[in-house]
Design a protein around this motif. Structure first.
Motif, PDB file in Angstrom:
ATOM      1  N   ILE A  11       0.964  -1.305   0.178  1.00 45.26           N
ATOM      2  CA  ILE A  11      -0.170   0.044   0.139  1.00 45.26           C
ATOM      3  C   ILE A  11       0.914   1.232   0.158  1.00 45.26           C
ATOM      4  N   TYR A  12       0.559   2.049  -0.899  1.00 43.29           N
ATOM      5  CA  TYR A  12       1.170   3.245  -0.838  1.00 43.29           C
ATOM      6  C   TYR A  12       0.442   4.635  -0.839  1.00 43.29           C
ATOM      7  N   PRO A  13       0.492   5.415   0.220  1.00 46.12           N
ATOM      8  CA  PRO A  13      -0.383   6.707   0.412  1.00 46.12           C
ATOM      9  C   PRO A  13      -0.206   7.507  -0.870  1.00 46.12           C
ATOM     10  N   ILE A  14      -1.422   8.253  -1.215  1.00 48.41           N
ATOM     11  CA  ILE A  14      -1.357   8.855  -2.335  1.00 48.41           C
ATOM     12  C   ILE A  14      -0.903  10.332  -1.956  1.00 48.41           C
ATOM     13  N   ASP A  15      -1.349  10.875  -0.728  1.00 47.44           N
ATOM     14  CA  ASP A  15      -0.861  12.049   0.032  1.00 47.44           C
ATOM     15  C   ASP A  15      -1.265  11.962   1.340  1.00 47.44           C
ATOM     16  N   SER A  16      -0.792  12.928   2.260  1.00 47.72           N
ATOM     17  CA  SER A  16      -0.828  12.976   3.555  1.00 47.72           C
ATOM     18  C   SER A  16      -2.402  13.496   4.061  1.00 47.72           C
ATOM     19  N   ASP A  17      -2.910  14.113   3.307  1.00 45.26           N
ATOM     20  CA  ASP A  17      -4.418  14.659   3.565  1.00 45.26           C
ATOM     21  C   ASP A  17      -5.390  13.748   3.077  1.00 45.26           C
ATOM     22  N   SER A  18      -5.067  12.785   2.267  1.00 46.11           N
ATOM     23  CA  SER A  18      -6.106  11.795   1.669  1.00 46.11           C
ATOM     24  C   SER A  18      -5.988  10.586   2.426  1.00 46.11           C
ATOM     25  N   ASN A  19      -7.289  10.115   2.162  1.00 49.18           N
ATOM     26  CA  ASN A  19      -7.475   8.555   2.776  1.00 49.18           C
ATOM     27  C   ASN A  19      -7.597   7.524   1.748  1.00 49.18           C
ATOM     28  N   LYS A  20      -6.971   8.080   0.452  1.00 46.12           N
ATOM     29  CA  LYS A  20      -6.844   7.180  -0.617  1.00 46.12           C
ATOM     30  C   LYS A  20      -5.464   6.743  -0.765  1.00 46.12           C
ATOM     31  N   VAL A  21      -5.382   5.312  -1.163  1.00 46.53           N
ATOM     32  CA  VAL A  21      -3.834   5.069  -1.604  1.00 46.53           C
ATOM     33  C   VAL A  21      -3.856   4.314  -2.909  1.00 46.53           C
ATOM     34  N   ILE A  22      -2.920   3.713  -3.155  1.00 51.06           N
ATOM     35  CA  ILE A  22      -2.459   2.749  -4.345  1.00 51.06           C
ATOM     36  C   ILE A  22      -2.159   1.429  -3.793  1.00 51.06           C
ATOM     37  N   ILE A  23      -2.694   0.408  -4.286  1.00 51.62           N
ATOM     38  CA  ILE A  23      -2.140  -1.014  -4.051  1.00 51.62           C
ATOM     39  C   ILE A  23      -1.361  -1.729  -5.242  1.00 51.62           C
ATOM     40  N   TYR A  28      -1.650  -6.075 -10.591  1.00 52.94           N
ATOM     41  CA  TYR A  28      -2.424  -5.014 -10.849  1.00 52.94           C
ATOM     42  C   TYR A  28      -1.744  -3.756 -10.111  1.00 52.94           C
ATOM     43  N   ILE A  29      -2.247  -2.776 -10.466  1.00 51.48           N
ATOM     44  CA  ILE A  29      -2.147  -1.622  -9.898  1.00 51.48           C
ATOM     45  C   ILE A  29      -3.410  -1.092  -9.494  1.00 51.48           C
ATOM     46  N   PHE A  30      -3.865  -0.791  -8.400  1.00 46.81           N
ATOM     47  CA  PHE A  30      -5.033  -0.330  -8.079  1.00 46.81           C
ATOM     48  C   PHE A  30      -4.760   1.008  -7.461  1.00 46.81           C
ATOM     49  N   ASP A  31      -5.578   1.949  -8.164  1.00 44.98           N
ATOM     50  CA  ASP A  31      -5.262   3.526  -7.886  1.00 44.98           C
ATOM     51  C   ASP A  31      -6.509   4.133  -7.155  1.00 44.98           C
ATOM     52  N   GLU A  32      -6.271   5.011  -6.339  1.00 43.27           N
ATOM     53  CA  GLU A  32      -7.297   5.801  -5.716  1.00 43.27           C
ATOM     54  C   GLU A  32      -8.125   4.841  -4.666  1.00 43.27           C
ATOM     55  N   VAL A  33      -7.742   3.932  -3.956  1.00 41.42           N
ATOM     56  CA  VAL A  33      -8.587   3.114  -3.110  1.00 41.42           C
ATOM     57  C   VAL A  33      -8.689   3.732  -1.785  1.00 41.42           C
ATOM     58  N   LYS A  34      -9.825   3.509  -1.218  1.00 40.40           N
ATOM     59  CA  LYS A  34     -10.124   3.868   0.064  1.00 40.40           C
ATOM     60  C   LYS A  34      -9.227   3.286   1.103  1.00 40.40           C
ATOM     61  N   GLN A  35      -8.628   3.942   2.130  1.00 41.44           N
ATOM     62  CA  GLN A  35      -7.972   3.151   3.063  1.00 41.44           C
ATOM     63  C   GLN A  35      -8.546   2.019   3.636  1.00 41.44           C
ATOM     64  N   ASP A  36      -9.692   2.118   4.098  1.00 39.29           N
ATOM     65  CA  ASP A  36     -10.404   0.889   4.757  1.00 39.29           C
ATOM     66  C   ASP A  36     -10.599  -0.320   3.653  1.00 39.29           C
ATOM     67  N   GLU A  37     -11.114   0.112   2.466  1.00 44.82           N
ATOM     68  CA  GLU A  37     -11.331  -1.211   1.625  1.00 44.82           C
ATOM     69  C   GLU A  37      -9.960  -1.489   1.158  1.00 44.82           C
ATOM     70  N   ALA A  38      -8.878  -0.752   1.221  1.00 46.85           N
ATOM     71  CA  ALA A  38      -7.568  -1.570   0.980  1.00 46.85           C
ATOM     72  C   ALA A  38      -7.050  -2.186   1.954  1.00 46.85           C
ATOM     73  N   GLU A  39      -7.392  -1.973   3.237  1.00 46.57           N
ATOM     74  CA  GLU A  39      -7.240  -2.889   4.372  1.00 46.57           C
ATOM     75  C   GLU A  39      -7.931  -4.139   4.300  1.00 46.57           C
ATOM     76  N   GLN A  40      -9.222  -4.107   3.797  1.00 51.83           N
ATOM     77  CA  GLN A  40     -10.191  -5.051   3.837  1.00 51.83           C
ATOM     78  C   GLN A  40      -9.810  -6.193   2.728  1.00 51.83           C
ATOM     79  N   PHE A  41      -9.140  -5.471   1.604  1.00 50.52           N
ATOM     80  CA  PHE A  41      -8.670  -6.276   0.501  1.00 50.52           C
ATOM     81  C   PHE A  41      -7.505  -7.056   1.085  1.00 50.52           C
ATOM     82  N   ILE A  42      -6.569  -6.289   1.778  1.00 44.02           N
ATOM     83  CA  ILE A  42      -5.315  -6.925   2.164  1.00 44.02           C
ATOM     84  C   ILE A  42      -5.608  -8.238   3.176  1.00 44.02           C
ATOM     85  N   GLU A  43      -6.395  -8.140   3.975  1.00 45.63           N
ATOM     86  CA  GLU A  43      -6.992  -8.932   4.920  1.00 45.63           C
ATOM     87  C   GLU A  43      -7.788 -10.162   4.313  1.00 45.63           C
ATOM     88  N   SER A  44      -7.972  -9.946   2.736  1.00 47.95           N
ATOM     89  CA  SER A  44      -8.643 -11.035   2.130  1.00 47.95           C
ATOM     90  C   SER A  44     -10.318 -10.887   2.568  1.00 47.95           C
TER      91      SER A  44
END
Length: 214
Positions: A11-23, A28-44
């Motif tokens: 997971i790579y943060p997009i910026d410090s003020d955003s809750n969106k990340v890149i996975i 794949y590259i998943f762009d502009e994913v919400k932080q909580d959705e990214a964590e759910q995906f990572i946790e399968s």
């Protein structure tokens, strides 16, 4: 940057003020994913296919479709060019700092290294100035033409002259702004071009490229 060992994903943060990340995963590259959705995906919580279906498809990049990746080491913007069914597209990724951007590029290259090359190219001041200088010449030439065209348009179309509809509307637009307006628009474009030229000469880029082998 967060790595998860359950399966390879970073997971790579997009910026410090955003809750969106890149996975970034090996596929794949998943762009502009919400932080909580990214964590759910990572946790399968999601299966990969379900997760992909839940996202904006314009923000999902299969790395097998990537033909070129480039980034200036003095910024944290990454340009990704893809080709799907003969259609080429360009997208831009943003990671919150330069160090993480470099880590992203290195990791991405590890997934692509069998089919791609990795290159770092440092531009000289003259090389960096070439495209902005070319753009300035185009702006000057276009400005001269548009000023002349606006003058002709204000003089009016000859009744015997037959023109395409698209040209007619251009005539109308140029007649409206007139040669003075054309000069002002060209002058603004010229100033912007000169500012870009000055910036490029002062800060010649150091580019990182990942290119698919032919």
């Amino acid at each position: 940057m967060t790595e998860h060992e359950m399966f390879k994903a970073t997971i790579y943060p997009i910026d410090s003020d955003s809750n969106k990340v890149i996975i970034l995963t090996p596929d794949y590259i998943f762009d502009e994913v919400k932080q909580d959705e990214a964590e759910q995906f990572i946790e399968s919580v999601y299966g990969e296919e379900d997760f992909i279906d839940s996202l904006d498809q314009n923000k999902v990049h299969n790395i097998d479709t990537i033909v070129r990746v480039s980034s200036n080491q003095k910024t944290h913007i990454i340009t990704v060019k893809t080709k799907v069914n003969g259609k080429k597209e360009t997208d831009f990724l943003s990671i919150d700092n330069r160090e993480r951007t470099e880590q992203f590029l290195q990791e991405l290259y590890q997934y692509l290294k069998d089919d791609c090359s990795f290159q770092v190219k440092e531009y000289s001041r003259w090389t960096a100035a070439f495209k902005p200088l070319l753009a300035l010449l185009i702006i000057i030439g276009s400005g001269v033409f548009l000023t002349w065209f606006a003058q002709e348009a204000q003089n009016g179309l000859s009744r015997t002259r037959v023109v395409k509809a698209s040209v007619y509307y251009l005539y109308k637009a140029m007649a409206f702004i007139g040669p003075t307006g054309a000069i002002i628009i060209s002058g603004i474009a010229l100033l912007i071009g000169m500012a870009v030229l000055a910036y490029r000469v002062k800060n010649p880029p150091i580019m990182t490229f990942i290119k698919r082998n032919n």
